[in-house]
Design a protein around this motif. Structure first.
Motif, mmCIF file in Angstrom:
data_model
loop_
_atom_site.group_PDB
_atom_site.id
_atom_site.type_symbol
_atom_site.label_atom_id
_atom_site.label_comp_id
_atom_site.label_asym_id
_atom_site.label_seq_id
_atom_site.Cartn_x
_atom_site.Cartn_y
_atom_site.Cartn_z
ATOM 1 N N ALA A 114 13.312 112.500 78.506
ATOM 2 C CA ALA A 114 14.733 112.519 78.856
ATOM 3 C C ALA A 114 15.310 111.101 78.868
ATOM 4 N N LEU A 115 14.523 110.141 79.352
ATOM 5 C CA LEU A 115 15.000 108.752 79.369
ATOM 6 C C LEU A 115 15.098 108.164 77.959
ATOM 7 N N ASP A 116 14.324 108.707 77.032
ATOM 8 C CA ASP A 116 14.462 108.302 75.631
ATOM 9 C C ASP A 116 15.732 108.898 75.017
ATOM 10 N N LEU A 117 16.112 110.108 75.469
ATOM 11 C CA LEU A 117 17.266 110.808 74.909
ATOM 12 C C LEU A 117 18.598 110.376 75.499
ATOM 13 N N TYR A 118 18.613 110.064 76.789
ATOM 14 C CA TYR A 118 19.859 109.804 77.502
ATOM 15 C C TYR A 118 19.881 108.399 78.100
ATOM 16 N N ASP A 119 21.089 107.904 78.323
ATOM 17 C CA ASP A 119 21.265 106.636 79.002
ATOM 18 C C ASP A 119 20.718 106.754 80.421
ATOM 19 N N VAL A 120 20.125 105.699 80.929
ATOM 20 C CA VAL A 120 19.501 105.706 82.253
ATOM 21 C C VAL A 120 20.517 106.034 83.355
ATOM 22 N N TYR A 121 21.802 105.829 83.105
ATOM 23 C CA TYR A 121 22.837 106.137 84.092
ATOM 24 C C TYR A 121 23.331 107.581 84.011
ATOM 25 N N ASP A 122 22.893 108.325 82.992
ATOM 26 C CA ASP A 122 23.316 109.724 82.812
ATOM 27 C C ASP A 122 22.344 110.651 83.544
ATOM 28 N N CYS A 123 22.316 110.514 84.859
ATOM 29 C CA CYS A 123 21.336 111.244 85.680
ATOM 30 C C CYS A 123 21.494 112.758 85.569
ATOM 31 N N LYS A 124 22.726 113.224 85.418
ATOM 32 C CA LYS A 124 22.969 114.670 85.321
ATOM 33 C C LYS A 124 22.298 115.255 84.069
ATOM 34 N N SER A 125 22.436 114.589 82.938
ATOM 35 C CA SER A 125 21.815 115.072 81.697
ATOM 36 C C SER A 125 20.294 114.978 81.762
ATOM 37 N N TYR A 150 7.902 114.533 93.808
ATOM 38 C CA TYR A 150 8.869 113.450 93.951
ATOM 39 C C TYR A 150 8.207 112.193 93.401
ATOM 40 N N PHE A 151 8.828 111.598 92.367
ATOM 41 C CA PHE A 151 8.242 110.409 91.760
ATOM 42 C C PHE A 151 9.327 109.455 91.303
ATOM 43 N N SER A 152 8.928 108.223 91.058
ATOM 44 C CA SER A 152 9.861 107.219 90.564
ATOM 45 C C SER A 152 9.416 106.753 89.180
ATOM 46 N N LEU A 153 10.419 106.391 88.394
ATOM 47 C CA LEU A 153 10.187 105.904 87.037
ATOM 48 C C LEU A 153 11.365 105.010 86.677
ATOM 49 N N GLU A 154 11.048 103.815 86.194
ATOM 50 C CA GLU A 154 12.103 102.829 85.938
ATOM 51 C C GLU A 154 12.847 102.605 87.252
ATOM 52 N N ARG A 155 14.181 102.715 87.232
ATOM 53 C CA ARG A 155 14.979 102.499 88.451
ATOM 54 C C ARG A 155 15.366 103.817 89.110
ATOM 55 N N LEU A 156 14.832 104.916 88.629
ATOM 56 C CA LEU A 156 15.258 106.234 89.095
ATOM 57 C C LEU A 156 14.179 106.951 89.891
ATOM 58 N N ASN A 157 14.646 107.852 90.760
ATOM 59 C CA ASN A 157 13.762 108.760 91.491
ATOM 60 C C ASN A 157 13.990 110.164 90.961
#
Length: 93
Positions: free
Chosen positions: A28-39, A77-84
């Motif tokens: 998903a992080l490859d497909l979407y911008d890191v700020y597009d949390c909803k997608s 519950y996990f973290s990856l890059e700057r996101l949870n």
């Protein structure tokens, strides 16, 4: 693929399911911008619904709180890059 490594904070999922969750998050992080949390969340939820049946929930972001009941064996519950990432299947009443 992103360079970051996922860090599991809490889970009761079987290992195979955890690996799928992290794999879908990377994809998903490859497909979407890191700020597009909803997608990103929608992508992960759809993949889990396809493989493990409907009823999955996914929350993605850098700052959120939650309180929920889940079906045993379906919470991660996990973290990856700057996101949870919070993934779970809701408990039936």
């Amino acid at each position: 693929m992103l360079e970051g490594k996922a860090k599991v904070e809490e889970t009761d999922m079987p290992l195979k399911m955890q690996i799928k969750a992290m794999s879908y998050a990377y994809h998903a992080l490859d497909l979407y911008d890191v700020y597009d949390c909803k997608s990103i969340a929608a992508h992960i939820k759809k993949e889990f619904d396809k493989i493990y049946g409907s009823g999955w929930q996914c929350v993605v972001g850098s700052n959120f709180g939650s309180f929920f009941s889940h079906t045993p064996g379906t919470f991660m519950y996990f973290s990856l890059e700057r996101l949870n990432f919070l993934i779970y299947k809701g408990a039936s009443s």
